[in-house]
Design a protein around this motif. Structure first.
Motif, PDB file in Angstrom:
ATOM      1  N   PRO A  63       0.944  -0.987   0.078  1.00  0.00           N
ATOM      2  CA  PRO A  63      -0.035   0.033  -0.034  1.00  0.00           C
ATOM      3  C   PRO A  63       0.686   1.381   0.033  1.00  0.00           C
ATOM      4  O   PRO A  63       0.857   2.136   1.033  1.00  0.00           O
ATOM      5  CB  PRO A  63      -0.776  -0.215   1.163  1.00  0.00           C
ATOM      6  CG  PRO A  63       0.250  -0.980   2.250  1.00  0.00           C
ATOM      7  CD  PRO A  63       0.844  -1.577   1.352  1.00  0.00           C
ATOM      8  N   LEU A  64       1.523   1.395  -0.957  1.00  0.00           N
ATOM      9  CA  LEU A  64       2.567   2.563  -1.114  1.00  0.00           C
ATOM     10  C   LEU A  64       1.679   3.700  -1.787  1.00  0.00           C
ATOM     11  O   LEU A  64       0.790   3.720  -2.799  1.00  0.00           O
ATOM     12  CB  LEU A  64       3.774   2.218  -2.039  1.00  0.00           C
ATOM     13  CG  LEU A  64       4.625   0.993  -1.553  1.00  0.00           C
ATOM     14  CD1 LEU A  64       5.670   0.813  -2.638  1.00  0.00           C
ATOM     15  CD2 LEU A  64       5.424   1.435  -0.347  1.00  0.00           C
ATOM     16  N   PRO A  65       2.429   4.915  -1.372  1.00  0.00           N
ATOM     17  CA  PRO A  65       1.641   6.215  -1.989  1.00  0.00           C
ATOM     18  C   PRO A  65       2.023   5.982  -3.687  1.00  0.00           C
ATOM     19  O   PRO A  65       3.151   5.573  -4.182  1.00  0.00           O
ATOM     20  CB  PRO A  65       2.649   7.305  -1.543  1.00  0.00           C
ATOM     21  CG  PRO A  65       3.133   6.872  -0.449  1.00  0.00           C
ATOM     22  CD  PRO A  65       3.483   5.537  -0.506  1.00  0.00           C
ATOM     23  N   GLY A  66       1.096   6.154  -4.512  1.00  0.00           N
ATOM     24  CA  GLY A  66       1.284   6.222  -6.120  1.00  0.00           C
ATOM     25  C   GLY A  66       1.253   4.856  -6.673  1.00  0.00           C
ATOM     26  O   GLY A  66       1.662   4.751  -7.647  1.00  0.00           O
ATOM     27  N   ILE A  67       1.046   3.682  -5.879  1.00  0.00           N
ATOM     28  CA  ILE A  67       0.999   2.435  -6.368  1.00  0.00           C
ATOM     29  C   ILE A  67       0.152   2.064  -7.696  1.00  0.00           C
ATOM     30  O   ILE A  67       0.345   1.371  -8.499  1.00  0.00           O
ATOM     31  CB  ILE A  67       1.044   1.421  -5.118  1.00  0.00           C
ATOM     32  CG1 ILE A  67       1.178  -0.098  -6.013  1.00  0.00           C
ATOM     33  CG2 ILE A  67      -0.723   1.330  -4.565  1.00  0.00           C
ATOM     34  CD1 ILE A  67       2.550  -0.428  -5.600  1.00  0.00           C
ATOM     35  N   ASP A  68      -0.974   3.119  -7.633  1.00  0.00           N
ATOM     36  CA  ASP A  68      -1.984   2.605  -8.431  1.00  0.00           C
ATOM     37  C   ASP A  68      -1.720   3.609  -9.802  1.00  0.00           C
ATOM     38  O   ASP A  68      -2.772   3.790 -10.662  1.00  0.00           O
ATOM     39  CB  ASP A  68      -3.330   3.017  -8.131  1.00  0.00           C
ATOM     40  CG  ASP A  68      -3.677   1.803  -7.104  1.00  0.00           C
ATOM     41  OD1 ASP A  68      -3.094   0.790  -7.360  1.00  0.00           O
ATOM     42  OD2 ASP A  68      -4.262   2.066  -5.913  1.00  0.00           O
ATOM     43  N   ALA A  69      -0.671   4.513  -9.917  1.00  0.00           N
ATOM     44  CA  ALA A  69      -0.373   5.499 -10.657  1.00  0.00           C
ATOM     45  C   ALA A  69      -0.596   4.948 -12.210  1.00  0.00           C
ATOM     46  O   ALA A  69       0.042   3.486 -12.360  1.00  0.00           O
ATOM     47  CB  ALA A  69       0.822   6.202 -10.625  1.00  0.00           C
ATOM     48  N   THR A 120       9.709   2.514  -1.111  1.00  0.00           N
ATOM     49  CA  THR A 120       8.825   3.331  -0.118  1.00  0.00           C
ATOM     50  C   THR A 120       7.676   4.219  -0.903  1.00  0.00           C
ATOM     51  O   THR A 120       6.684   4.373  -0.081  1.00  0.00           O
ATOM     52  CB  THR A 120       9.701   4.110   0.571  1.00  0.00           C
ATOM     53  OG1 THR A 120      10.430   5.160  -0.102  1.00  0.00           O
ATOM     54  CG2 THR A 120      10.665   3.389   1.315  1.00  0.00           C
ATOM     55  N   ALA A 121       7.974   4.664  -2.044  1.00  0.00           N
ATOM     56  CA  ALA A 121       6.764   5.312  -2.790  1.00  0.00           C
ATOM     57  C   ALA A 121       6.947   5.260  -4.412  1.00  0.00           C
ATOM     58  O   ALA A 121       7.966   4.846  -4.740  1.00  0.00           O
ATOM     59  CB  ALA A 121       6.891   6.748  -2.267  1.00  0.00           C
ATOM     60  N   VAL A 122       5.762   5.443  -5.032  1.00  0.00           N
ATOM     61  CA  VAL A 122       5.966   5.287  -6.482  1.00  0.00           C
ATOM     62  C   VAL A 122       5.554   7.060  -6.742  1.00  0.00           C
ATOM     63  O   VAL A 122       4.405   7.664  -6.258  1.00  0.00           O
ATOM     64  CB  VAL A 122       5.053   4.672  -7.324  1.00  0.00           C
ATOM     65  CG1 VAL A 122       4.880   4.985  -8.557  1.00  0.00           C
ATOM     66  CG2 VAL A 122       5.368   3.162  -6.723  1.00  0.00           C
ATOM     67  N   ARG A 123       6.603   7.892  -7.279  1.00  0.00           N
ATOM     68  CA  ARG A 123       6.094   9.332  -7.493  1.00  0.00           C
ATOM     69  C   ARG A 123       5.426   9.479  -8.662  1.00  0.00           C
ATOM     70  O   ARG A 123       6.038   8.690  -9.909  1.00  0.00           O
ATOM     71  CB  ARG A 123       7.711   9.845  -7.517  1.00  0.00           C
ATOM     72  CG  ARG A 123       8.504   9.643  -6.417  1.00  0.00           C
ATOM     73  CD  ARG A 123       8.302  10.735  -5.398  1.00  0.00           C
ATOM     74  NE  ARG A 123       9.394  10.336  -4.339  1.00  0.00           N
ATOM     75  CZ  ARG A 123       9.235  10.092  -3.013  1.00  0.00           C
ATOM     76  NH1 ARG A 123       7.909  10.048  -2.610  1.00  0.00           N
ATOM     77  NH2 ARG A 123      10.278  10.097  -2.317  1.00  0.00           N
ATOM     78  N   THR A 124       4.655  10.537  -8.827  1.00  0.00           N
ATOM     79  CA  THR A 124       3.908  10.468  -9.923  1.00  0.00           C
ATOM     80  C   THR A 124       4.047  11.841 -10.446  1.00  0.00           C
ATOM     81  O   THR A 124       4.448  12.945  -9.892  1.00  0.00           O
ATOM     82  CB  THR A 124       2.510  10.565  -9.681  1.00  0.00           C
ATOM     83  OG1 THR A 124       1.877  11.028  -8.600  1.00  0.00           O
ATOM     84  CG2 THR A 124       2.171   8.705  -9.371  1.00  0.00           C
TER      85      THR A 124
END
Lengths: 459, 459
Positions: free
Chosen positions: A123-129, A218-222
């Motif tokens: 459940p990382l930030p941006g995972i559904d980008a 830790t995160a996926v940046r969008t």
């Protein structure tokens, strides 16, 4: 009197079960209804990396049998239809048409659960980008290819370094991407011990793949449009135009869990030897949604592999059709190709052996794929793990070039029949200069393991 | 107190025995004397066809360890010295120096007979003509190459279509000869059933080799200078500038026979499990001069193969050196390459099974070496023989291209552990698209064999 078989999931296990049941029982005796959420049936998920990489030209090549072919054989196949509830006491399932949203109940006499596995997505930030993909289903593969064909950038990040991660990294570099692979473990391929994994890393680095081990995303940046632009770890950030997650799968058993069916430690359905869900005479389960007995450790494991799913389906279809067959268990064999390296393993790694209370000796040998003097011979590393005192074979890992990988089958059969390494030394394996040195590398390892077991006994 | 080990024969079995004994016992404890008739030690006779064919450049590449290397390890190696008598009660051997003709006795505490095999040469007119060769020893190989380099003509006849005959036919066509292979059997490779042998014949014919089956050579015709000019059969005559005989070998046991040692039905020495000559505590024998227990048929066979000879040597050396090891027997595995075909067999052919009183079912399947959609996949034919009623695996034959041959090892281990074909269906073999279809061809054959066993039970 006609019965109805309902199958949830139309890939390897489900469609094999349906097909085998149909072979044994005609349409007058057995109605077969299959619910499949996606657009495809009976496809080779293992082939997706090769399709992405261009070794396989056409998506349809991966489809062993089309929906039309199944329907022509008297199977009522309902695509884009998701089962959302199993009513075990009522012997019925509730399905939803994914196009119309309409729901309806279908009764069953015999139920087969073949819901497969779900890719793990932290459940990382941006995972559904947009631009972030998995490659579990043929639909996933198509979505990834659509992305690759629509984007301009050439920077790819693969998260995870298991079979899928490694194969996808290779597929993407073959397509001309600049590839970074990020992996939690120190070395790729956690299904191998790290001393063997290092051989994989070196081969990948030799291909130009950047391998980042021992770190977690830790995160996926969008960007502003909601598209992926980078992948972040605790220490760093890796620019990315496309991201592929291959950090493993878990059994897709939410439906089974809600229905109160028995699940194991890995969340997979538990079955008996005939692949019937434990405690349920008229419900079977197979493929990536079940746990299987590991014959070496004596405990259940979750091993999502097409070859097991096909066997399960065959056995389930036999059972539903009134015949008899069982699935005794697995020994954990897997083989893969990374660049020109063949990578294979069976049985237990050191860590797995320790975890189940086994003590062991380990040997590693280097030998050649053919007679040393024969053209095209290449080095092969074989690691062998044998139990202390008894000398029973516990596991083998092989890394080498052409001809290395399928040698693992020797060990797979030896594990199945619980051979000792001393018994293995005497094996009458195929020998000729184009195929093997006079002592096959597996036998060379077995000889060294025998010596190690004996030394340990004296020590 | 020092003992003396005497070894008769300095190739695979003899030198492995000497080396292993030396590893276990130092020179002060054990003197080791090896008598070898030829010029070479520890060479790969199996490699000779590849040397003749040009795949292996240099004769010395076939030598695993030179006489000098053995001597440096404290082995008293006497080349060009032939043992002409074994005096069992007197515990001594009489040897003749082939250069000087001088003879002398050497006493032994422990004797190892590793005299190998002798090529069968029928007593035909002209058989000893110049230009007629065998390829059993490295000396033989050198003599053949000398002939090839000295003659003008390009017509070669190979007599016999076993492994050696087939490999030599290919080697000679590779060297640019016009090759005819004459064979007593209807199809090449009598180690396979004829329905599989036909695949070999077709591949050889495709290469331009003329394959004449079902006929025997009646004479070798010579010219006025005593050189071969043709090979005659009952019906025909085949012009030949060079002839290679490869019609099999028999155990070289004249010496053992004269000494009253026990020989089996094939003329090979009979040993116990520790490779000691039966009834003789201080005499061992191994390699091509012994008969071995066939674990499938339960009877002795003569199987001259380097891989067995090396194992025998290892076990003998262990025994002489005071350690413990046994040779449980063989299952009859062999693998070979003919053109781009890989040919493998293990266990019993139909004829062999019948001969020992077994009744069986037979299946033949065609499958592929890789997933059907994967580049480079090729067809493979697998024949499987299973016992009636019990379903026990009795034999497997495989003919295919790359990746086919070593699959025989799966069956070799299954035979060793007496698996049934039903047990084999459940084997956890390595699967990935570059290596195998989702059902390995061996499992496809096993599935069909299970069905055949069941059908036979009902019938």
């Amino acid at each position: 009197m006609s019965e109805r078989m309902v199958v949830i999931g139309g890939d390897a296990a489900g469609m094999s079960a349906a097909s085998q049941a149909r072979r044994l029982r005609q349409a007058e005796e057995l109605e077969i209804v299959v619910f499949e959420r996606g657009h495809f049936t009976s496809y080779s998920a293992c082939g997706i990396p090769y399709w992405v990489g261009g070794d396989v030209d056409d998506r349809d090549d991966l489809i062993a049998r089309t929906p039309e072919e199944h329907r022509a054989r008297g199977i009522d196949l309902r695509l884009r239809t998701e089962v959302v509830e199993i009513d075990v006491p009522g012997r019925r399932v509730r399905a939803r048409d994914l196009e119309t949203g309409a729901q309806s109940w279908t009764g069953y006499d015999k139920l087969v659960i073949a819901t497969g596995a779900t890719p793990i997505r932290p459940p990382l930030p941006g995972i559904d980008a947009a631009g972030v993909h998995g490659v579990q289903t043929l639909d996933d593969g198509q979505a990834l290819i659509d992305t690759l064909e629509s984007i301009e950038g050439r920077r790819a990040v693969v998260v995870g370094a298991g079979y899928i991660g490694v194969e996808m990294a290779e597929a993407l570099i073959t397509r001309g991407y600049d590839v970074t692979m990020i992996n939690r473990g120190a070395e790729p391929m956690a299904t191998l011990d790290p001393d063997m994994g290092v051989l994989i890393r070196k081969a990948m680095e030799g291909m130009g793949i950047r391998v980042i081990g021992g770190t977690e995303v830790t995160a996926v940046r969008t960007d502003d449009a909601g598209r992926v632009r980078a992948v972040a770890t605790a220490d760093d950030e890796y620019p990315a135009d496309v991201v592929v997650f291959g950090i493993g799968v878990r059994p897709a058993t939410d439906l089974a869990r809600a229905a109160g069916l028995p699940l194991g430690a890995y969340g997979g359905l538990l079955t008996d030897l005939a692949m019937r869900v434990r405690g349920h005479e008229n419900i079977w389960a197979g493929g990536d949604c079940v746990e299987v007995l590991d014959l070496v450790s004596g405990s259940e494991r979750h091993i999502p592999l097409g070859t097991h799913a096909n066997k399960h389906g065959q056995i389930i279809g036999s059972g539903v059709g009134g015949d008899y067959a069982t699935f005794p268990g697995v020994v954990g064999t897997a083989v893969s190709k990374v660049c020109d390296l063949e990578v294979a393993r069976t049985g237990l790694r050191e860590k797995e052996a320790r975890a189940v209370g086994l003590q062991f000796v380990t040997v590693v040998i280097e030998s050649t794929s053919r007679s040393g003097y024969f053209p095209g011979t290449s080095l092969m590393t074989v690691k062998m793990i044998a139990e202390r005192r008894t000398g029973r074979l516990l596991g083998v890992q092989i890394v080498g070039r052409e001809g290395a990988g399928k040698r693992i089958d020797i060990a797979a059969v030896a594990l199945t029949t619980r051979m000792t390494v001393e018994q293995m030394v005497a094996l009458d394996l195929g020998y000729a200069p184009p195929f093997s040195p006079v002592w096959d590398p597996v036998l060379v390892a077995a000889r060294k393991a025998v010596a190690a077991v004996r030394k340990d006994c004296r020590g």
